[in-house]
Enzyme design. Structure first.
Site, PDB file in Angstrom:
ATOM      1  CB  SER A  61      21.271 -20.420  89.539  1.00 28.37           C
ATOM      2  OG  SER A  61      21.591 -20.034  88.222  1.00 28.37           O
ATOM      3  CE  LYS A  98      18.093 -19.467  86.811  1.00 28.51           C
ATOM      4  NZ  LYS A  98      19.238 -18.589  86.878  1.00 28.51           N
TER       5      LYS A  98
END
Length: 140
Positions: A61, A98
């Site tokens: 990701s 993230k």
């Protein structure tokens, strides 16, 4: 599974030469024969040893920013998370890495567009990622 590895409280100093010449990514030029200083990777990567831990990345990701599955992340839990920081967070009982968005709404942003943005109702940040360590050659 999240693998956390804490550094030694007093990192052992281990230096290597740091060359003054920059290395172009294009056509190579002859390297200079001298060094500017010694570089200690512990001092370079770890500002606060007692507040630092390492985490191995899993998944893709964040690959568009150079963080690949298997890379080691240097995480400082004493850093105050700020807008745009890469963080290790827990949301809905799961750990994730993230980019942190604080405004206009708190969100955890993947860099890979194949993944959705997370808008957690509850969020705990364990630390700010301050460096990635990526091996370009397998040591097997």
């Amino acid at each position: 599974m999240l693998l956390l590895v804490a550094p030694e409280q007093e990192p052992v100093q281990s230096t290597a030469p740091l060359f003054t010449e920059r290395c172009p990514a294009g056509f190579p030029s002859p390297a200079a024969d001298y060094t500017e200083e010694e570089l200690d990777l512990n001092a370079y990567c770890i500002r606060r040893p007692a507040a630092t831990f390492f985490v191995r990345a899993i998944g893709d990701s964040m690959k568009e920013m150079g963080l690949h599955s298997g890379d080691l992340m240097v995480v400082d839990k004493a850093e105050k998370p700020m807008q745009g920081d890469i963080v290790i967070a827990e949301t809905d009982g799961e750990f994730t890495v993230k980019r942190l968005q604080l405004k206009p709404r708190i969100a955890l942003l993947p860099i890979n567009p194949a993944y959705p943005t997370l808008y957690p109702e509850e969020l705990q940040i364990f630390g700010v990622v301050t460096a990635f360590i990526h091996k370009t050659r397998s040591t097997d």
